[in-house]
Enzyme design. Structure first.
Site, PDB file in Angstrom:
ATOM      1  N   ASP A  34       0.928  -1.174   0.094  1.00 41.29           N
ATOM      2  CA  ASP A  34       0.002  -0.037  -0.012  1.00 41.29           C
ATOM      3  C   ASP A  34       0.895   1.187   0.089  1.00 41.29           C
ATOM      4  O   ASP A  34       2.076   1.174   0.240  1.00 41.29           O
ATOM      5  CB  ASP A  34      -0.777  -0.047   1.046  1.00 41.29           C
ATOM      6  CG  ASP A  34      -1.971   1.290   1.242  1.00 41.29           C
ATOM      7  OD1 ASP A  34      -2.410   1.647   0.339  1.00 41.29           O
ATOM      8  OD2 ASP A  34      -1.925   1.737   2.509  1.00 41.29           O
ATOM      9  N   ASP A  36      -0.489   5.256   0.615  1.00 44.65           N
ATOM     10  CA  ASP A  36      -0.769   6.276   1.599  1.00 44.65           C
ATOM     11  C   ASP A  36      -0.994   5.645   2.809  1.00 44.65           C
ATOM     12  O   ASP A  36      -1.670   4.595   2.887  1.00 44.65           O
ATOM     13  CB  ASP A  36      -1.856   7.001   1.117  1.00 44.65           C
ATOM     14  CG  ASP A  36      -1.836   7.774  -0.165  1.00 44.65           C
ATOM     15  OD1 ASP A  36      -1.517   8.806  -0.031  1.00 44.65           O
ATOM     16  OD2 ASP A  36      -2.253   7.190  -1.363  1.00 44.65           O
ATOM     17  N   ASP A 213      -2.093  -0.333   5.964  1.00 47.87           N
ATOM     18  CA  ASP A 213      -2.332   0.311   7.203  1.00 47.87           C
ATOM     19  C   ASP A 213      -3.894   0.539   7.349  1.00 47.87           C
ATOM     20  O   ASP A 213      -4.080   0.933   8.469  1.00 47.87           O
ATOM     21  CB  ASP A 213      -1.671   1.872   7.189  1.00 47.87           C
ATOM     22  CG  ASP A 213      -2.612   2.699   6.217  1.00 47.87           C
ATOM     23  OD1 ASP A 213      -3.070   3.636   6.619  1.00 47.87           O
ATOM     24  OD2 ASP A 213      -2.500   2.446   5.162  1.00 47.87           O
TER      25      ASP A 213
END
Length: 263
Positions: A34, A36, A213
């Site tokens: 991932d 961001d 996240d």
């Protein structure tokens, strides 16, 4: 307080490899990352987020040392990822698997009715324009409402987006994340993107490691677990086999893996 480790046999084995012989990960594993909140810190205005030269060098080195078996898996558009990490053009899945660029540079894109989203898009754009700190991100086949700059409006933002999305199923679905809620095409996810990569070289027959996240990364974690892989949670929003404290810790992990010196 540190998150508890979920003990999965294969995950522990991969972590043991990392501690004892990281070169084995380079030859046996593939990475799904991932962006961001995982490699780049969140910005109040998501359009201002860009990758720095250090991150570009790190990703390029990691891709080379993994024999190309590294892909970005993001809610961003492919074009946005390319702009953020220019001049890198990595294998990537954008818009939660709606579009995907394979290791040969071929882009695979699902079909979605952009016009079906027009009414919902107008409502969300109008709401953002009327509320300082709220940012609408128009992705063409999707529309996101970010409220990191106005967290008190989170409940209202979610209400507006869910209301705007009513009647759009099964063409579209709502995805909620860290200070963002968005309407995206249904039928694709980070999990479907990873499964597609895993059918192709150089990812096929390797053990996947995913870093993420946010809630949408839980689907990525489920996918890598189906292949006896490792899920690394960045931050404390979600659980993985192991937790990395923040974006800088994720970069240090990746730097150590490829033998670079992290700042």
């Amino acid at each position: 307080m540190t998150q508890p480790r979920q003990r999965l046999g294969s995950a522990d084995q991969i972590l043991a490899w990392f501690d004892a012989e990281p070169a084995r990960i380079l030859s046996s594993c593939c990475l799904f990352l991932d962006v961001d909140g995982t490699l780049i810190e969140f910005k109040t205005d998501p359009t201002s987020a860009v990758g720095d030269p250090e991150l570009g060098r790190l990703l390029q080195s990691a891709e080379e040392k993994l024999g190309g078996a590294l892909a970005l898996v993001s809610g961003r558009l492919l074009a946005t990822l390319d702009d953020m990490l220019n001049p890198l053009r990595l294998p990537s899945a954008g818009l939660y698997g709606f579009e995907r660029r394979d290791s040969n540079g071929v882009v695979h894109r699902r079909v979605a009715s952009v016009q079906a989203l027009d009414a919902a898009r107008d409502v969300i754009l109008e709401f953002a324009a009327a509320h300082p700190g709220v940012v609408a991100e128009n992705k063409g086949a999707a529309i996101a409402l970010h409220y990191r700059g106005a967290p008190a409006l989170g409940s209202e933002c979610r209400r507006i987006v869910y209301a705007a999305a009513s009647g759009l199923w099964p063409l579209f679905q709502v995805v909620a994340g860290s200070m963002v809620v968005e309407i995206v095409p249904a039928g694709a996810s980070k999990a479907t993107a990873i499964e597609e990569f895993m059918l192709e070289p150089p990812f096929a027959n390797r053990i996947p490691i995913a870093l993420g996240d946010d809630f949408s990364d839980c689907e990525a974690f489920t996918a890598v677990h189906r292949h006896n892989g490792l899920a690394l949670a960045v931050g404390r929003r979600i659980y993985g086999d192991h937790c990395l404290e923040d974006c800088q810790a994720a970069r240090r992990w990746l730097s150590t893996l490829v033998g670079l010196n992290a700042q």
